[in-house]
Every structure is written in C-alpha cells, then in structure tokens.
Design a protein around this motif. Structure first.
Motif, PDB file in Angstrom:
ATOM      1  N   LEU B  25       0.827  -1.213   0.000  1.00 16.22           N
ATOM      2  CA  LEU B  25       0.000   0.000   0.000  1.00 16.22           C
ATOM      3  C   LEU B  25       0.860   1.262   0.000  1.00 16.22           C
ATOM      4  O   LEU B  25       0.482   2.285  -0.587  1.00 16.22           O
ATOM      5  N   ALA B  26       2.012   1.182   0.653  1.00  5.74           N
ATOM      6  CA  ALA B  26       2.888   2.360   0.724  1.00  5.74           C
ATOM      7  C   ALA B  26       3.387   2.776  -0.652  1.00  5.74           C
ATOM      8  O   ALA B  26       3.769   3.937  -0.849  1.00  5.74           O
ATOM      9  N   LEU B  27       3.369   1.857  -1.605  1.00 13.23           N
ATOM     10  CA  LEU B  27       3.825   2.181  -2.957  1.00 13.23           C
ATOM     11  C   LEU B  27       2.699   2.730  -3.828  1.00 13.23           C
ATOM     12  O   LEU B  27       2.954   3.232  -4.925  1.00 13.23           O
ATOM     13  N   GLY B  28       1.476   2.611  -3.353  1.00 12.97           N
ATOM     14  CA  GLY B  28       0.338   3.002  -4.172  1.00 12.97           C
ATOM     15  C   GLY B  28      -0.075   4.441  -3.945  1.00 12.97           C
ATOM     16  O   GLY B  28       0.123   4.998  -2.877  1.00 12.97           O
ATOM     17  N   LYS B  29      -0.643   5.000  -4.989  1.00 10.04           N
ATOM     18  CA  LYS B  29      -1.154   6.371  -4.915  1.00 10.04           C
ATOM     19  C   LYS B  29      -2.642   6.320  -5.247  1.00 10.04           C
ATOM     20  O   LYS B  29      -3.028   5.810  -6.302  1.00 10.04           O
ATOM     21  N   GLU B  30      -3.463   6.819  -4.345  1.00 13.11           N
ATOM     22  CA  GLU B  30      -4.903   6.808  -4.584  1.00 13.11           C
ATOM     23  C   GLU B  30      -5.259   7.909  -5.574  1.00 13.11           C
ATOM     24  O   GLU B  30      -4.844   9.054  -5.446  1.00 13.11           O
ATOM     25  N   VAL B  49       0.176  -0.033 -12.922  1.00  9.58           N
ATOM     26  CA  VAL B  49      -0.749  -1.093 -12.542  1.00  9.58           C
ATOM     27  C   VAL B  49      -1.765  -0.479 -11.580  1.00  9.58           C
ATOM     28  O   VAL B  49      -1.395   0.327 -10.720  1.00  9.58           O
ATOM     29  N   PHE B  50      -3.013  -0.866 -11.733  1.00 13.15           N
ATOM     30  CA  PHE B  50      -4.058  -0.272 -10.907  1.00 13.15           C
ATOM     31  C   PHE B  50      -4.847  -1.353 -10.174  1.00 13.15           C
ATOM     32  O   PHE B  50      -5.081  -2.437 -10.710  1.00 13.15           O
ATOM     33  N   THR B  99     -18.693   7.546 -12.413  1.00 13.43           N
ATOM     34  CA  THR B  99     -18.149   8.641 -11.597  1.00 13.43           C
ATOM     35  C   THR B  99     -18.695   8.536 -10.182  1.00 13.43           C
ATOM     36  O   THR B  99     -19.916   8.441 -10.017  1.00 13.43           O
ATOM     37  N   PRO B 100     -17.856   8.530  -9.168  1.00  8.13           N
ATOM     38  CA  PRO B 100     -16.396   8.502  -9.262  1.00  8.13           C
ATOM     39  C   PRO B 100     -15.867   7.074  -9.374  1.00  8.13           C
ATOM     40  O   PRO B 100     -16.547   6.132  -8.996  1.00  8.13           O
ATOM     41  N   THR B 101     -14.689   6.949  -9.906  1.00  7.87           N
ATOM     42  CA  THR B 101     -13.975   5.677  -9.889  1.00  7.87           C
ATOM     43  C   THR B 101     -12.640   5.937  -9.208  1.00  7.87           C
ATOM     44  O   THR B 101     -11.888   6.820  -9.620  1.00  7.87           O
ATOM     45  N   ARG B 102     -12.401   5.182  -8.138  1.00 11.48           N
ATOM     46  CA  ARG B 102     -11.170   5.356  -7.359  1.00 11.48           C
ATOM     47  C   ARG B 102     -10.272   4.160  -7.578  1.00 11.48           C
ATOM     48  O   ARG B 102     -10.729   3.007  -7.586  1.00 11.48           O
ATOM     49  N   VAL B 103      -9.000   4.442  -7.775  1.00 12.93           N
ATOM     50  CA  VAL B 103      -8.027   3.375  -7.973  1.00 12.93           C
ATOM     51  C   VAL B 103      -6.823   3.614  -7.080  1.00 12.93           C
ATOM     52  O   VAL B 103      -6.594   4.714  -6.583  1.00 12.93           O
ATOM     53  N   LEU B 104      -6.084   2.535  -6.907  1.00 11.28           N
ATOM     54  CA  LEU B 104      -4.770   2.619  -6.283  1.00 11.28           C
ATOM     55  C   LEU B 104      -3.792   2.365  -7.421  1.00 11.28           C
ATOM     56  O   LEU B 104      -3.827   1.310  -8.050  1.00 11.28           O
ATOM     57  N   ALA B 105      -2.956   3.351  -7.718  1.00 10.54           N
ATOM     58  CA  ALA B 105      -2.049   3.258  -8.859  1.00 10.54           C
ATOM     59  C   ALA B 105      -0.637   2.947  -8.384  1.00 10.54           C
ATOM     60  O   ALA B 105      -0.155   3.542  -7.413  1.00 10.54           O
ATOM     61  N   PHE B 106      -0.015   2.007  -9.072  1.00 11.77           N
ATOM     62  CA  PHE B 106       1.349   1.600  -8.733  1.00 11.77           C
ATOM     63  C   PHE B 106       2.257   1.772  -9.942  1.00 11.77           C
ATOM     64  O   PHE B 106       1.844   1.528 -11.083  1.00 11.77           O
ATOM     65  N   GLU B 107       3.503   2.139  -9.684  1.00 10.19           N
ATOM     66  CA  GLU B 107       4.508   2.102 -10.736  1.00 10.19           C
ATOM     67  C   GLU B 107       5.040   0.674 -10.804  1.00 10.19           C
ATOM     68  O   GLU B 107       5.412   0.084  -9.775  1.00 10.19           O
ATOM     69  N   ARG B 108       5.075   0.135 -12.014  1.00 15.83           N
ATOM     70  CA  ARG B 108       5.518  -1.247 -12.197  1.00 15.83           C
ATOM     71  C   ARG B 108       6.885  -1.499 -11.572  1.00 15.83           C
ATOM     72  O   ARG B 108       7.083  -2.484 -10.860  1.00 15.83           O
ATOM     73  N   ASP B 109       7.848  -0.598 -11.834  1.00 13.73           N
ATOM     74  CA  ASP B 109       9.218  -0.829 -11.368  1.00 13.73           C
ATOM     75  C   ASP B 109       9.289  -0.867  -9.844  1.00 13.73           C
ATOM     76  O   ASP B 109      10.072  -1.631  -9.267  1.00 13.73           O
ATOM     77  N   ALA B 110       8.478  -0.054  -9.185  1.00 17.31           N
ATOM     78  CA  ALA B 110       8.479  -0.043  -7.720  1.00 17.31           C
ATOM     79  C   ALA B 110       7.948  -1.367  -7.164  1.00 17.31           C
ATOM     80  O   ALA B 110       8.477  -1.910  -6.193  1.00 17.31           O
TER      81      ALA B 110
END
Lengths: 69, 145
Positions: B25-30, B49-50, B99-110
């Motif tokens: 979770l610490a790597l994700g951005k809401e 990745v979401f 609307t709304p759609t909420r995601v947790l977005a991750f950078e693949r490399d992280a």
C-alpha cells in the motif's frame, strides 16, 4: 469475511460481461445492473475451488424483461 | 492511505500478512477519475498497474480503426497486470465508465523492486496476479462459448 470474485456473462453478448468482486454471493433470480441495463441471474456455478475466503463464481445473466424459461 | 480492510477485498492482497499489505500500500497512490477518463492506452509503455477500489471501467481493444469493448471490471479487480509480469506495453485501453472511480495506482518498477527485496511477498503477489489472469481467461472463454 467471504469474498466472491464473479464472472458475469450474457449469452450472445460476449463483450457485455463483467468481472466484479463482491461481499455477498450472487443468487439465482437476483437482479443486477450492468452498463445501465437490468439483468436477471439465471445460473450460478463454482468456477474454481475456493481459496481461503475467496470464492470464484460464474454467473449467467439474461435481460430482466425476458420471460423466464 | 487505503485501509487494510479495503485492501483485503482486493485479490492482489489475498494471502499477504498485514505487514506486507502495508508495504504494498505504501507504494500506491490513490487516484480518482470521472466517467470518460482514460486509465491506460493500448500500446503505451507507461508501466502502471491499478487496483480498482470503487467504480467501473471498460476494457477495450483495437479492432481496425475502432475500439471494441472486451469486459467491464468492477471493484477489487486488477488493471494493467500483464505489463507488470511481461514488461510489455499495455495490452488494452481502459476507460472509466462510472463517476467517481477510485483506484490505487502503482509504478511497475516499484512493485517489481519490492518483490525482489521481499521474495515471499513477491511470490504471493505474482501468484495472485497469475490467478487473476487465469480468471480473466476463463471468463473470456465462457463468454464466447
């Protein structure tokens, strides 16, 4: 807390299906709304054996206003 | 940060201990999106990745000059996981349909770096991703049967 990962399929409309995770099990006769349209659940089958609290189900839908077979 | 209880409803986190869930979770951005927004573009190499927390998206693929819908994904589903496991470009375009759609977005490399430094966590994540992809294949096969 059980989780249900559900594959929803509408026969004849392969691109209209959906995959959702829900906290309650789908039931035959239940009405669901997808893409703003109402569908009735006509079949629920286990797609895979459950893994821990996660159940994997497949649901067949029919338009809600279609006469029941 | 997304609560543990919400994360546990997403298949990606299945089987992880709480400490490892927090690490991911610490790597994700809401992020929050509106209907019509684009999460991913087929062929792009953004490497994101979401995890879908709330709302709905439609997966579309190119067919000639148009985009054809493939499947709708709802809460708890992964988006972009193929690019995580094979390093290739996004395999489909993903459009927000609610609307709304909420995601947790991750950078693949992280995420991949975390898997390298925490092998057990990495194994569980990859197993869950493989299972998710398998489920999508089963869904596709049943939808065209």
């Amino acid at each position: 807390m059980a989780l249900y990962k559900v594959s929803y399929v509408i026969p004849g409309r392969p691109s209209a299906g959906a995959i959702l995770t829900r906290r309650d099990a789908p039931r035959v006769g239940e009405i669901v709304t997808l893409h703003g349209e109402r569908y009735r659940v006509v079949e629920v089958i286990e797609l895979l054996p459950p893994q821990g609290v996660v159940h994997f189900l497949h649901v067949t839908l029919a338009p809600a206003d279609e006469p029941r077979a | 940060m997304v609560e543990i209880s919400l994360a546990r409803q997403c298949i990606l986190f299945h089987g992880l201990v709480e400490e490892d869930i927090r690490r991911v979770l610490a790597l994700g951005k809401e992020e929050t999106y509106r209907e019509g927004d684009v999460l991913a573009v087929q062929g792009s190499r953004e490497g994101k990745v979401f995890v879908l927390l709330e709302g709905m998206v439609e997966v579309q693929v190119k067919a000639g000059n148009t985009l054809q819908p493939v499947v709708t994904l709802g809460p708890g589903q992964l988006i972009g996981e193929i690019t995580l496991v094979d390093g290739g470009p996004h395999s489909a375009t993903v459009i927000v349909t609610q609307t709304p759609t909420r995601v947790l977005a991750f950078e693949r490399d992280a995420l991949l770096a975390l898997c390298e430094t925490h092998p057990r966590l990495g194994y569980v994540l990859m197993r869950n991703i493989a299972a998710d992809l398998g489920f999508k294949v089963r869904h596709h096969n049943l939808s065209i049967a």
